[in-house]
Motif scaffolding. Sequence first.
Motif, PDB file in Angstrom:
ATOM      1  N   LEU A 140       0.805  -1.231   0.000  1.00  0.00           N
ATOM      2  CA  LEU A 140       0.000   0.000   0.000  1.00  0.00           C
ATOM      3  C   LEU A 140       0.836   1.278   0.000  1.00  0.00           C
ATOM      4  O   LEU A 140       0.485   2.250  -0.676  1.00  0.00           O
ATOM      5  CB  LEU A 140      -0.951  -0.006   1.208  1.00  0.00           C
ATOM      6  N   GLY A 141       1.928   1.288   0.765  1.00  0.00           N
ATOM      7  CA  GLY A 141       2.780   2.485   0.800  1.00  0.00           C
ATOM      8  C   GLY A 141       3.396   2.753  -0.562  1.00  0.00           C
ATOM      9  O   GLY A 141       3.226   3.843  -1.136  1.00  0.00           O
ATOM     10  N   PRO A 142       4.128   1.756  -1.125  1.00  0.00           N
ATOM     11  CA  PRO A 142       4.704   1.984  -2.455  1.00  0.00           C
ATOM     12  C   PRO A 142       3.657   2.302  -3.524  1.00  0.00           C
ATOM     13  O   PRO A 142       3.854   3.199  -4.333  1.00  0.00           O
ATOM     14  CB  PRO A 142       5.423   0.668  -2.774  1.00  0.00           C
ATOM     15  N   VAL A 143       2.525   1.600  -3.537  1.00  0.00           N
ATOM     16  CA  VAL A 143       1.503   1.886  -4.567  1.00  0.00           C
ATOM     17  C   VAL A 143       1.040   3.326  -4.435  1.00  0.00           C
ATOM     18  O   VAL A 143       0.974   4.074  -5.424  1.00  0.00           O
ATOM     19  CB  VAL A 143       0.229   1.011  -4.392  1.00  0.00           C
ATOM     20  N   MET A 144       0.713   3.703  -3.207  1.00  0.00           N
ATOM     21  CA  MET A 144       0.214   5.061  -2.973  1.00  0.00           C
ATOM     22  C   MET A 144       1.243   6.092  -3.442  1.00  0.00           C
ATOM     23  O   MET A 144       0.916   7.038  -4.164  1.00  0.00           O
ATOM     24  CB  MET A 144      -0.081   5.199  -1.471  1.00  0.00           C
ATOM     25  N   MET A 320      -5.042   8.939  -5.129  1.00  0.00           N
ATOM     26  CA  MET A 320      -6.212   8.050  -5.138  1.00  0.00           C
ATOM     27  C   MET A 320      -6.071   6.866  -4.174  1.00  0.00           C
ATOM     28  O   MET A 320      -7.055   6.333  -3.696  1.00  0.00           O
ATOM     29  CB  MET A 320      -6.523   7.560  -6.550  1.00  0.00           C
ATOM     30  N   ARG A 321      -4.838   6.452  -3.900  1.00  0.00           N
ATOM     31  CA  ARG A 321      -4.673   5.314  -2.976  1.00  0.00           C
ATOM     32  C   ARG A 321      -4.358   5.778  -1.547  1.00  0.00           C
ATOM     33  O   ARG A 321      -4.102   4.945  -0.678  1.00  0.00           O
ATOM     34  CB  ARG A 321      -3.584   4.364  -3.483  1.00  0.00           C
ATOM     35  N   LEU A 322      -4.361   7.088  -1.328  1.00  0.00           N
ATOM     36  CA  LEU A 322      -4.106   7.543   0.041  1.00  0.00           C
ATOM     37  C   LEU A 322      -5.173   7.028   1.021  1.00  0.00           C
ATOM     38  O   LEU A 322      -4.823   6.559   2.108  1.00  0.00           O
ATOM     39  CB  LEU A 322      -4.012   9.077   0.104  1.00  0.00           C
ATOM     40  N   PRO A 323      -6.459   7.070   0.664  1.00  0.00           N
ATOM     41  CA  PRO A 323      -7.440   6.536   1.626  1.00  0.00           C
ATOM     42  C   PRO A 323      -7.165   5.071   1.992  1.00  0.00           C
ATOM     43  O   PRO A 323      -7.250   4.694   3.164  1.00  0.00           O
ATOM     44  CB  PRO A 323      -8.783   6.706   0.912  1.00  0.00           C
ATOM     45  N   ALA A 324      -6.812   4.254   0.996  1.00  0.00           N
ATOM     46  CA  ALA A 324      -6.528   2.837   1.287  1.00  0.00           C
ATOM     47  C   ALA A 324      -5.292   2.722   2.175  1.00  0.00           C
ATOM     48  O   ALA A 324      -5.236   1.915   3.113  1.00  0.00           O
ATOM     49  CB  ALA A 324      -6.311   2.060  -0.008  1.00  0.00           C
ATOM     50  N   TYR A 325      -4.299   3.543   1.868  1.00  0.00           N
ATOM     51  CA  TYR A 325      -3.069   3.533   2.676  1.00  0.00           C
ATOM     52  C   TYR A 325      -3.392   3.929   4.118  1.00  0.00           C
ATOM     53  O   TYR A 325      -2.944   3.290   5.080  1.00  0.00           O
ATOM     54  CB  TYR A 325      -2.053   4.492   2.046  1.00  0.00           C
ATOM     55  N   LEU A 326      -4.194   4.978   4.262  1.00  0.00           N
ATOM     56  CA  LEU A 326      -4.532   5.448   5.618  1.00  0.00           C
ATOM     57  C   LEU A 326      -5.440   4.470   6.346  1.00  0.00           C
ATOM     58  O   LEU A 326      -5.432   4.396   7.573  1.00  0.00           O
ATOM     59  CB  LEU A 326      -5.196   6.834   5.557  1.00  0.00           C
ATOM     60  N   GLN A 327      -6.213   3.723   5.560  1.00  0.00           N
ATOM     61  CA  GLN A 327      -7.054   2.692   6.167  1.00  0.00           C
ATOM     62  C   GLN A 327      -6.194   1.708   6.941  1.00  0.00           C
ATOM     63  O   GLN A 327      -6.465   1.385   8.092  1.00  0.00           O
ATOM     64  CB  GLN A 327      -7.769   1.926   5.051  1.00  0.00           C
ATOM     65  N   GLN A 328      -5.131   1.217   6.294  1.00  0.00           N
ATOM     66  CA  GLN A 328      -4.268   0.274   7.013  1.00  0.00           C
ATOM     67  C   GLN A 328      -3.559   0.967   8.165  1.00  0.00           C
ATOM     68  O   GLN A 328      -3.511   0.453   9.283  1.00  0.00           O
ATOM     69  CB  GLN A 328      -3.214  -0.366   6.096  1.00  0.00           C
TER      70      GLN A 328
END
Length: 527
Positions: A140-144, A320-328
């Motif tokens: 998630l970190g690298p993708v974001m 766009m992937r920040l919410p997913a990153y912050l979710q974890q």
Amino acid sequence: MFEELKGLAAAQGDRRIEALFGDTARAAEFSLTAEGVLFDYSKTQIDAEARAALLALAETRGVAARRDAMFGGEKINETEGRAVLHTALRNLDGATVKVDGEDVMPPVLDTLSRMEALAKEIRASDITDVVNIGIGGSDLGPVMAVLALAPYHDGPRTHFVSNVDGADITDTLKRCNPETTLFIVASKTFTTIETLTNARSAKAWLAEHGVSDAGKFVALSSNLEKAGEFGIPAERVFGFEDWVGGRYSVWGPIGLSLMLAVGPDNFRAFLTGGMKMDRHFQSAPLTENLPVLLALVGIWHNQVLGHASRVVLPYDNRLMRLPAYLQQLEMESNGKGVSMDGADLPYNSGPVVWGEPGTNGQHAFYQLIHQGTRVIPAEFLVAAKGHEPDLKHHHDLLVANCLAQSEALMRGRSLDEARGKVADKFEGDELERQARHRVFPGNRPSTTLIYPLLDPETLGKIVALYEHRVFVEGVVLGINSFDQWGVELGKELATALGPMVTGEQKVDGKDGSTAQLLKFVHTHGRG
Ligand code: F6P
């Protein structure tokens, strides 16, 4: 613990957030700028009294001492007996950081240099595609960050495979050439079944195409032995210590895909941003401390007012992937039901975090945020400037929408105003009925984080800000933000169910529902 704050909230009665702006100094007094980033929390019900009580809580809960213990290498992850030192990975000025009396910085800086040497080699080679195989914090970190920094990409194309669903690797590899693809196996433990399964399939794919896997794999892990067993030579293994939690690991070897995409200098700029936020967090008084204020606003909304969810709305498509990153980051860290001493938590654990970039979300779920029966505090993020000078009008529209949404959430629309909107179309009872559907209750809280431009350094600041926010929340709640025992049970049961899914083992000892679902798989999924 939150009684005093709940009392203050109750005493606010039906006061509207908008009314607070009768004080013309409100916006300036209820916002904070640090490291060039402005955090505006004036569109919330927090007033001077509530803020003072929140800050007093941070003080009595020992946030400053715990922060210093973390940076000082103490084993604050008490359920795993580990220090918490992801900050050492971005400690670029190299100041000594000791764990058990040993300075950890020489090996950290050495690994960074090795990563840079490899990145330079790969970026200069004929490698066209890099596939990062990892999950959770190893994905998630690298993708974001890779998505966030698209304007800085000048390396090979970067892909991410995380899901054990074979669809993920299949669809990714369709876009890759086996001769010119490099695989990065990213797994802190090197035992995660999804990652190992995908890594083995990547090896098989190379073999199917008659391509040797020599030089085609890199491992990022704190389990050097297992990485070696997988067949990756030591010079292609980048290690890190157990004091880097998975969801905090993008700053070190797990960030290799980012370094390959944007280059070592931009990666260093990202680390520098993180380090600058660390120094701010370490040195600013609590009253002017950005991560502390961000955390306290979250606590006000969740533990004091009882709003269980928090929506993150980046008006920055590349986030766009920040919410997913912050979710974890938030939910794996602060989704705990017991405090550090093992007692039941007598208040809400961390919030449900979700979100999507604006303006897309406006055309999807904002309806509920504006008119639904639950209050969902919103966190907007926006850059003052975009990366597309020729499309400045797009950015202007983006900013206008972002600001309009926080204004709309706060102001709402009264019944009178709603009547005015439809008075030319309806009359009598029908006018009343139609008007009511067009009422916005307003008084819905939001915060805005605004920064000049989403460049590598700014991204580093933002990510470190959120990490420290989660830390402060955890300290106030008295929980351990650095373990994740809640993910274990499902893993154990999946391992036990595996042979029942394949049919190697008879379905036994399972509840009726699980047995029925297995039967369906056996009937429709075999052959
Ligand atoms: O499922 C939980 C978890 O341990 C996360 O905390 C972690 O980020 C992820 O799995 C991946 O773990 P690893 O990097 O060890 O493969």
